[in-house]
Design a protein around this motif. Structure first.
Motif, PDB file in Angstrom:
ATOM      1  N   ALA A 150       0.303   1.300   8.368  1.00  0.00           N
ATOM      2  CA  ALA A 150       0.267  -0.028   8.116  1.00  0.00           C
ATOM      3  C   ALA A 150      -0.275  -0.863   8.929  1.00  0.00           C
ATOM      4  CB  ALA A 150       1.707  -0.351   7.643  1.00  0.00           C
ATOM      5  N   SER A 178       3.636  -6.864   6.485  1.00  0.00           N
ATOM      6  CA  SER A 178       2.827  -5.852   6.790  1.00  0.00           C
ATOM      7  C   SER A 178       2.451  -5.272   5.260  1.00  0.00           C
ATOM      8  CB  SER A 178       3.490  -4.709   7.360  1.00  0.00           C
ATOM      9  OG  SER A 178       4.749  -4.196   6.864  1.00  0.00           O
ATOM     10  N   TYR A 179       1.468  -4.437   5.543  1.00  0.00           N
ATOM     11  CA  TYR A 179       1.030  -3.912   4.110  1.00  0.00           C
ATOM     12  C   TYR A 179       0.449  -2.683   4.355  1.00  0.00           C
ATOM     13  CZ  TYR A 179      -3.258  -6.064   6.252  1.00  0.00           C
ATOM     14  OH  TYR A 179      -4.225  -6.388   7.067  1.00  0.00           O
ATOM     15  N   PRO A 238      -7.696  -4.270   2.423  1.00  0.00           N
ATOM     16  CA  PRO A 238      -6.777  -5.171   2.053  1.00  0.00           C
ATOM     17  C   PRO A 238      -6.898  -6.011   0.969  1.00  0.00           C
ATOM     18  CG  PRO A 238      -7.405  -5.044   4.476  1.00  0.00           C
ATOM     19  CD  PRO A 238      -8.344  -4.328   3.531  1.00  0.00           C
ATOM     20  N   TRP A 298      -3.259 -10.378   1.934  1.00  0.00           N
ATOM     21  CA  TRP A 298      -2.516  -9.509   2.896  1.00  0.00           C
ATOM     22  C   TRP A 298      -3.455  -9.842   4.502  1.00  0.00           C
ATOM     23  CZ3 TRP A 298      -2.994  -4.095   0.760  1.00  0.00           C
ATOM     24  CH2 TRP A 298      -2.008  -3.893  -0.362  1.00  0.00           C
ATOM     25  N   TRP A 346       5.934  -0.333   1.669  1.00  0.00           N
ATOM     26  CA  TRP A 346       4.516  -0.182   1.727  1.00  0.00           C
ATOM     27  C   TRP A 346       4.218   0.293   0.241  1.00  0.00           C
ATOM     28  CZ3 TRP A 346       4.848   2.082   7.078  1.00  0.00           C
ATOM     29  CH2 TRP A 346       4.973   1.315   8.015  1.00  0.00           C
ATOM     30  N   ARG A 363       4.709  -2.664  -1.982  1.00  0.00           N
ATOM     31  CA  ARG A 363       3.393  -3.666  -1.966  1.00  0.00           C
ATOM     32  C   ARG A 363       2.157  -3.234  -2.377  1.00  0.00           C
ATOM     33  NH1 ARG A 363       3.838  -7.735   2.767  1.00  0.00           N
ATOM     34  NH2 ARG A 363       5.073  -8.497   1.386  1.00  0.00           N
ATOM     35  N   LEU A 364       1.726  -1.910  -2.225  1.00  0.00           N
ATOM     36  CA  LEU A 364       0.751  -1.335  -2.706  1.00  0.00           C
ATOM     37  C   LEU A 364       0.628  -1.634  -4.314  1.00  0.00           C
ATOM     38  CD1 LEU A 364      -2.045   0.333  -2.283  1.00  0.00           C
ATOM     39  CD2 LEU A 364      -0.684   2.294  -2.866  1.00  0.00           C
ATOM     40  N   ALA A 403       0.452  -5.237  -5.498  1.00  0.00           N
ATOM     41  CA  ALA A 403      -0.770  -5.718  -5.536  1.00  0.00           C
ATOM     42  C   ALA A 403      -1.767  -5.289  -6.849  1.00  0.00           C
ATOM     43  CB  ALA A 403      -1.535  -5.481  -4.103  1.00  0.00           C
TER      44      ALA A 403
END
Length: 170
Positions: free
Chosen positions: A14, A22-23, A43, A47, A98, A101-102, A105
């Motif tokens: 990350a 964070s991503y 990204p 992000w 993470w 977040r993925l 998105a």
């Protein structure tokens, strides 16, 4: 899970360890048969977080991600095509953040359930996990903090503790 059936493992690298900003920048997985897959992740526009100290650990630059990273939607499609059921990680708090977040998105939902490796281990295996993991790292000679390598290390550590009947390591 049967002791002789190995699970799939996943690992993320990350932008930082900040659980707000964070991503994921890299995801790697090791399938039950030992097959490895990994993707650098380009990204998303929103992000912006970046940690120079994290970059020093994993060695991946933001410019490399922008140039060589795969689009979020493509990575999610690949993961959903390869994974189902339970998939295990060794840092659930971070990895689940993470993963979420993925997928958020990409506007998608995982086709699999992320679980902590601790769900699979008995007390003896928990006690020996770290030592066996260090032994596996030395045997494989792979750099750590790269997602596919770390997923493979999880796979081999699991095998040493369970799949090969070494659960009673002393």
């Amino acid at each position: 899970m049967q002791p002789d059936s190995c699970p799939a493992f996943i690992d993320f690298e990350a932008s930082s360890l900040d659980l707000i900003a964070s991503y994921p920048i890299e995801v790697g997985l090791c399938l039950p048969d030992g097959t490895l897959h990994s993707w650098l992740i380009r990204p998303n526009r929103q992000w912006q977080d970046w940690s120079d100290s994290a970059e020093a650990i994993h060695g991946i630059t933001r410019s490399r991600l922008e140039q060589d990273g795969r689009p979020v939607a493509e990575v999610v499609e690949q993961l959903n095509g390869l994974l189902s059921g339970q998939v295990f990680c060794d840092a659930w708090t971070f990895d689940s953040f993470w993963l979420h977040r993925l997928y958020r998105a990409a506007g998608e939902t995982p086709a699999f359930q992320l679980e902590s490796i601790s769900m699979l281990l008995d007390q003896t295996q928990v006690r020996h996990w770290s030592g066996v993991r260090q032994q596996v790292i030395a045997e494989l000679g792979l750099p750590v903090h790269r997602a596919a390598n770390d997923a493979l290390i999880l796979h081999h550590t699991w095998q040493k503790l369970t799949c090969r009947g070494e659960a009673s390591v002393q």
